[in-house]
Design an enzyme around this catalytic site. Structure first.
Site, PDB file in Angstrom:
ATOM      1  N   HIS A 244      26.771   7.227  -9.272  1.00 54.02           N
ATOM      2  CA  HIS A 244      26.227   8.542  -8.957  1.00 54.02           C
ATOM      3  C   HIS A 244      24.865   8.389  -8.283  1.00 54.02           C
ATOM      4  O   HIS A 244      24.063   7.566  -8.684  1.00 54.02           O
ATOM      5  CB  HIS A 244      26.076   9.318 -10.266  1.00 54.02           C
ATOM      6  CG  HIS A 244      25.482  10.671 -10.103  1.00 54.02           C
ATOM      7  ND1 HIS A 244      26.177  11.711  -9.537  1.00 54.02           N
ATOM      8  CD2 HIS A 244      24.270  11.158 -10.418  1.00 54.02           C
ATOM      9  CE1 HIS A 244      25.407  12.785  -9.523  1.00 54.02           C
ATOM     10  NE2 HIS A 244      24.242  12.488 -10.043  1.00 54.02           N
TER      11      HIS A 244
ATOM     12  N   HIS B 252      17.116  13.342  -2.611  1.00 51.45           N
ATOM     13  CA  HIS B 252      17.587  13.794  -3.907  1.00 51.45           C
ATOM     14  C   HIS B 252      17.002  15.165  -4.207  1.00 51.45           C
ATOM     15  O   HIS B 252      15.812  15.274  -4.481  1.00 51.45           O
ATOM     16  CB  HIS B 252      17.194  12.796  -4.996  1.00 51.45           C
ATOM     17  CG  HIS B 252      17.968  13.016  -6.257  1.00 51.45           C
ATOM     18  ND1 HIS B 252      17.731  12.340  -7.411  1.00 51.45           N
ATOM     19  CD2 HIS B 252      19.000  13.846  -6.522  1.00 51.45           C
ATOM     20  CE1 HIS B 252      18.579  12.747  -8.353  1.00 51.45           C
ATOM     21  NE2 HIS B 252      19.348  13.667  -7.826  1.00 51.45           N
TER      22      HIS B 252
END
Ligand SMILES: *[C@@H]1O[C@H](CO)[C@@H](O)[C@H](O)[C@H]1NC(C)=O
Ligand SMILES: *[C@@H]1O[C@H](CO)[C@@H](O)[C@H](O)[C@H]1NC(C)=O
Ligand SMILES: *[C@@H]1O[C@H](CO)[C@@H](O)[C@H](O)[C@H]1NC(C)=O
Ligand SMILES: *[C@@H]1O[C@H](CO)[C@@H](O)[C@H](O)[C@H]1NC(C)=O
Ligand SMILES: *[C@@H]1O[C@H](CO)[C@@H](O)[C@H](O)[C@H]1NC(C)=O
Ligand SMILES: *[C@@H]1O[C@H](CO)[C@@H](O)[C@H](O)[C@H]1NC(C)=O
Length: 319
Positions: A68, A116
Site C-alpha cells: 500500500h 500522498h
C-alpha cells in the site's frame, strides 16, 4: 511466505486507498512447468513470479502480494515523514517479492506526481521517474509479472497517464486485455492469461487506475473497479479486519462481486489515530499485522483465511 515482507507492509496511512500483504500459490499443487520442450519451441520459464507452480496458473488465480502507498516512504529521503507508509522503496519491495504496487497520483504544476493526500504533505516525485525505476526492475527480472494500482486523485484523463507510461518506457510491457473483454461491451470480465503466457508475450505489467475513464486509445489502462473489488481500507482496530465488499458499492456484496468476476483485493493495514482525528500508520502493531498466524487477531494470515472461508473458497487476488 509472509516473513519476507515483514518489514514492508508495515504501515498504512492517511486517507488513502488500497492494498496490502501476501502472496503465494493458493492451495493445490499446479503442475510444475518443465524445462524440457520439443525442439523448436521456446523454452518455458522454469519459475514465474518466483515459483514453478505459478507458471500454468491464470493471473487471476494467484494471490499477488501488494504494498500500500508503495511510493510513500518513511525513511531518510522524506525526513522519516509520518505521512510515509513504507520503510523500503518499490525496487526493494519488488526484489523482496511484492508484486502489486499501489500509489496515489496527483496533478501538480501540470505534472503527474506521486503525492500522498497532498503534494505539500509528501511529494515522492514525478510519476514517470518512478515508472522508469519499475521498468528497470522489469528489464532485469524477465520472468516476473507486476501489477500497478494507481489512484487518479485529480481525475486526469487516460492520455495524461499514457504520456507518463510512454516517456518512462514502461508502456512496452503493458498488458492489453483481448478486445472481446474490453469495456465496449457490457462484459468487462477479462479472460486472464497464465503467468507463463504473459511472460512469453513480455506483457508483464498489469495496470489498474482507480477513477479513470477508459480510453480505447490506451486500452492497457484499466479502470480498477470495472475489474476488481476491495474490502474496507479504513481499519483502526486490529479486530476490525473484514472481508465485506467496500468498493465498488454498485457490486452490492463480496459474493455478487465474485460471481461477476471481479478480482478480490484484501486491504490489510491498520491506522492509529493522532490527536484531532489525524490518522497515521499503526507501525507499533506491525509484527502482528504482518504475521502469517491464522489464529492471532489482526494477523494477515487470519484475515486472509477468514476471507477464503467467507468467500466459499475463493482466495484474494491481491492482498
Ligand atoms: C476512518 O475511520 C475513523 C474511525 O471510525 C474515522 O474517524 C475517520 O473519519 C475515517 N476516515 C476516513 C478517511 O474514512
Ligand atoms: C486455480 O489453480 C488451481 C491449481 O492449479 C486449480 O486447481 C484451480 O482449478 C484453478 N482455479 C481456477 C478458477 O482456474
Ligand atoms: C530504491 O533505492 C535504490 C538505492 O538507492 C535505488 O537504486 C532505486 O532506484 C530506488 N527505487 C525507487 C523506486 O525509488
Ligand atoms: C450495454 O447495456 C446498455 C444498457 O443496458 C445497452 O443500452 C447497450 O446496448 C449494451 N451494449 C452492448 C454492446 O450490449
Ligand atoms: C464475460 O467474458 C468472460 C471472459 O471472456 C467470459 O468467460 C464470460 O462468460 C462472459 N460473461 C458473459 C455474461 O457473457
Ligand atoms: C446490484 O443490485 C442491483 C439492484 O438489485 C442490481 O440491479 C445489480 O445487477 C446488482 N449488481 C451486481 C453486480 O450484482
Amino acid at each position: 511466505m509472509l516473513r519476507l515482507v515483514a518489514a514492508l507492509l508495515a504501515v498504512a496511512a492517511l486517507p488513502a486507498i488500497t492494498p496490502t500483504a501476501l502472496a503465494s500459490p493458493q492451495g493445490g499443487t499446479a503442475a510444475a512447468t518443465t524445462a524440457q520442450q520439443p525442439a523448436g519451441t521456446p523454452a518455458a520459464p522454469v519459475a514465474c513470479n518466483n515459483s514453478p507452480e505459478l507458471c500454468s496458473r491464470a493471473y487471476s488465480n494467484i494471490t499477488h502480494m501488494g504494498a500500500h502507498d508503495s511510493a510513500f516512504l518513511r525513511d531518510a529521503s522524506t525526513g522519516n515523514s509520518i505521512a510515509g507508509n513504507q520503510y523500503y522503496n518499490a525496487t526493494v519491495a519488488l526484489s523482496a517479492g511484492i508484486r502489486l504496487l499501489q500509489a496515489q497520483v496527483h496533478l501538480s504544476s501540470s505534472t503527474l506526481r506521486l503525492c500522498h493526500t497532498l503534494c505539500e504533505l509528501l511529494d515522492a516525485g514525478p510519476l514517470d521517474a518512478w515508472l522508469a525505476k519499475i521498468k528497470a526492475w522489469l528489464d532485469g527480472n524477465r520472468n516476473e509479472v507486476v501489477t500497478l494500482l494507481l489512484v487518479n486523485a485529480d481525475n486526469q484523463p487516460a492520455s495524461a497517464f499514457a504520456a507518463a507510461f510512454s516517456s518512462s518506457g514502461i508502456a512496452s510491457y503493458a498488458f492489453t486485455p483481448p478486445s472481446s473483454s474490453s469495456s465496449n461491451n457490457n462484459n468487462t470480465t477479462i479472460a486472464w492469461p497464465t503467468l507463463q503466457a504473459l511472460i512469453a508475450a513480455n506483457t508483464r505489467l498489469v495496470t489498474f487506475i482507480a477513477g479513470i475513464t477508459p480510453d480505447a486509445n490506451h486500452p492497457y489502462l484499466l479502470n480498477e473497479f470495472d475489474h476488481a473489488f476491495e474490502t474496507p481500507y479504513n481499519v483502526t482496530s486490529l479486530a476490525a479486519f473484514g472481508c465485506a465488499l467496500d468498493r465498488p458499492g454498485t457490486a452490492n456484496s463480496s459474493a455478487a462481486a465474485l460471481a461477476a468476476g471481479l478480482l478480490p483485493l484484501v486491504n490489510h493495514f491498520a491506522y492509529a489515530s493522532l490527536a484531532q482525528g489525524v490518522e497515521i500508520p499503526d507501525a507499533s502493531d506491525i509484527d502482528t499485522t504482518n504475521s502469517p498466524s491464522e489464529t492471532q487477531v489482526g494477523a494477515l494470515g487470519r484475515h486472509v483465511s477468514g476471507c477464503v472461508a467467507e468467500w466459499g473458497g475463493s482466495s484474494p487476488c491481491y492482498g
